[in-house]
Design an enzyme around this catalytic site. Sequence first.
Site, PDB file in Angstrom:
ATOM      1  N   ARG A  44       0.758  -1.353  -0.063  1.00 16.33           N
ATOM      2  CA  ARG A  44       0.089   0.043   0.092  1.00 16.33           C
ATOM      3  C   ARG A  44       0.891   1.296   0.001  1.00 16.33           C
ATOM      4  NH1 ARG A  44      -5.291  -0.556   2.662  1.00 16.33           N
ATOM      5  NH2 ARG A  44      -6.115  -2.673   1.809  1.00 16.33           N
ATOM      6  N   ASP A 104     -16.094  10.407   5.826  1.00 12.05           N
ATOM      7  CA  ASP A 104     -14.785   9.312   5.816  1.00 12.05           C
ATOM      8  C   ASP A 104     -13.861  10.108   6.228  1.00 12.05           C
ATOM      9  OD1 ASP A 104     -14.817   6.642   4.612  1.00 12.05           O
ATOM     10  OD2 ASP A 104     -12.818   7.287   4.498  1.00 12.05           O
TER      11      ASP A 104
HETATM   12  C1  LIG Z   1     -14.829  -1.022   4.434  1.00 12.97           C
HETATM   13  S1  LIG Z   1     -15.317   0.422   4.118  1.00 12.97           S
HETATM   14  C2  LIG Z   1     -16.833   0.795   4.477  1.00 12.97           C
HETATM   15  C3  LIG Z   1     -17.670   1.488   3.647  1.00 12.97           C
HETATM   16  C4  LIG Z   1     -19.231   1.315   3.870  1.00 12.97           C
HETATM   17  N1  LIG Z   1     -19.513   1.799   5.159  1.00 12.97           N
HETATM   18  C5  LIG Z   1     -19.902  -0.018   3.652  1.00 12.97           C
HETATM   19  O1  LIG Z   1     -20.189  -0.594   4.442  1.00 12.97           O
HETATM   20  O2  LIG Z   1     -19.988  -0.560   2.544  1.00 12.97           O
HETATM   21  C6  LIG Z   1     -14.450   1.435   5.610  1.00 12.97           C
HETATM   22  C7  LIG Z   1     -14.024   2.856   5.517  1.00 12.97           C
HETATM   23  O3  LIG Z   1     -13.788   3.329   6.844  1.00 12.97           O
HETATM   24  C8  LIG Z   1     -13.058   4.353   6.667  1.00 12.97           C
HETATM   25  N2  LIG Z   1     -12.623   4.557   7.932  1.00 12.97           N
HETATM   26  C9  LIG Z   1     -11.414   4.040   8.605  1.00 12.97           C
HETATM   27  N3  LIG Z   1     -10.900   4.542   9.654  1.00 12.97           N
HETATM   28  C10 LIG Z   1     -11.693   5.807  10.075  1.00 12.97           C
HETATM   29  C11 LIG Z   1     -11.729   6.760  10.903  1.00 12.97           C
HETATM   30  N4  LIG Z   1     -10.968   6.830  11.903  1.00 12.97           N
HETATM   31  N5  LIG Z   1     -12.756   7.829  10.703  1.00 12.97           N
HETATM   32  C12 LIG Z   1     -13.461   7.879   9.534  1.00 12.97           C
HETATM   33  N6  LIG Z   1     -13.408   6.832   8.692  1.00 12.97           N
HETATM   34  C13 LIG Z   1     -12.551   5.774   8.816  1.00 12.97           C
HETATM   35  C14 LIG Z   1     -11.972   4.069   5.566  1.00 12.97           C
HETATM   36  O4  LIG Z   1     -11.372   4.931   4.947  1.00 12.97           O
HETATM   37  C15 LIG Z   1     -12.978   3.314   4.646  1.00 12.97           C
HETATM   38  O5  LIG Z   1     -13.443   4.302   3.464  1.00 12.97           O
END
Ligand SMILES: C[S@@+](CC[C@H](N)C(=O)[O-])C[C@H]1O[C@@H](n2cnc3c(N)ncnc32)[C@H](O)[C@@H]1O
Length: 281
Positions: free
Chosen positions: A44, A146
């Site tokens: 990454r 996000d």
């Molecule tokens: C697997 S995706 C989930 C997307 C959607 N909620 C779904 O269930 O399809 C996880 C998301 O969480 C975000 N994320 C991770 N850590 C975070 C944080 N501390 N605050 C806000 N978003 C975060 C990531 O950038 C990513 O886009």
Amino acid sequence: MNAQVLGEHEFGYNDHDFEQVRERLYRRAGISLAASKQQMVYSRLARRLRQLELRTFSAYLAYLDQHPEEWQPFINALTTNITAFFRERHHFDQLVALAREPQRRGRPLRFWSAASSTGEEPYSMAIALHQALGERAQGIQIIASDIDTGVLETARRGVYPLERLAQLDPALRKRYFQRGTGSNAGLARVVPELRQMVEFRRINLLDKDWRLSGGLEAIFCRNVMIYFDKPTQVRLLERMVRLLRPDGLFFAGHSESFVQANHVVKLVSRTVYQPVPGASI
Ligand SMILES: C[S@@+](CC[C@H](N)C(=O)[O-])C[C@H]1O[C@@H](n2cnc3c(N)ncnc32)[C@H](O)[C@@H]1O
């Protein structure tokens, strides 16, 4: 610490570097990376090292510590953003049922998609609500946030390859997406009616202040808590539930469970929770 180089790599990388990346990601974003993610971290971040013309991970870590503006690309590279339109379809049926409840008539409705990734989740909420409420849906506000600014840019644009829409009902696809032509062939854009229902913001869930007011009807916080340790999960859940109306709903990811946090929420159906009395506003 064993400083052995991990496999044959273009960039110098060892156990200590991995631990340093892990520690920084946890501190900034709350994300707890498993010890097995060494190779993932390498692949990454490798592109970033190449762009910065750095030869080793330790040089990159020193660069990160000296350049605060590097935090965002660092985080963007390490988040996992997998998502899909209408993922866990039953959640959207429940969202519609909630929006149709008689007590919600005649007031503006606000929702939050708390880890919205590239936008499929909040746009699915907008489609479901628009379809169910028709013109009334125009007054709806969906805040979609996000930590990753790269995915937010994609989400704001609202343009997706047609393959991403393959699972959608053709009638919905026709009604809520505009197909691109010429150089945009193979792409589709979310219609303006839906885009104006969704407001994208960068919010790190670890931030002390999310700058969100309460009275939310529902929060979708799906497939992000799994990256956090349990104390962080419970702390965030408590804060989120305070932003919900007492009759609001909290939607979790398919592998996330908060049944232990019964001082805050009560399970009402599969991965859907309601605030316990007194836990919300
Ligand atoms: C697997 S995706 C989930 C997307 C959607 N909620 C779904 O269930 O399809 C996880 C998301 O969480 C975000 N994320 C991770 N850590 C975070 C944080 N501390 N605050 C806000 N978003 C975060 C990531 O950038 C990513 O886009």
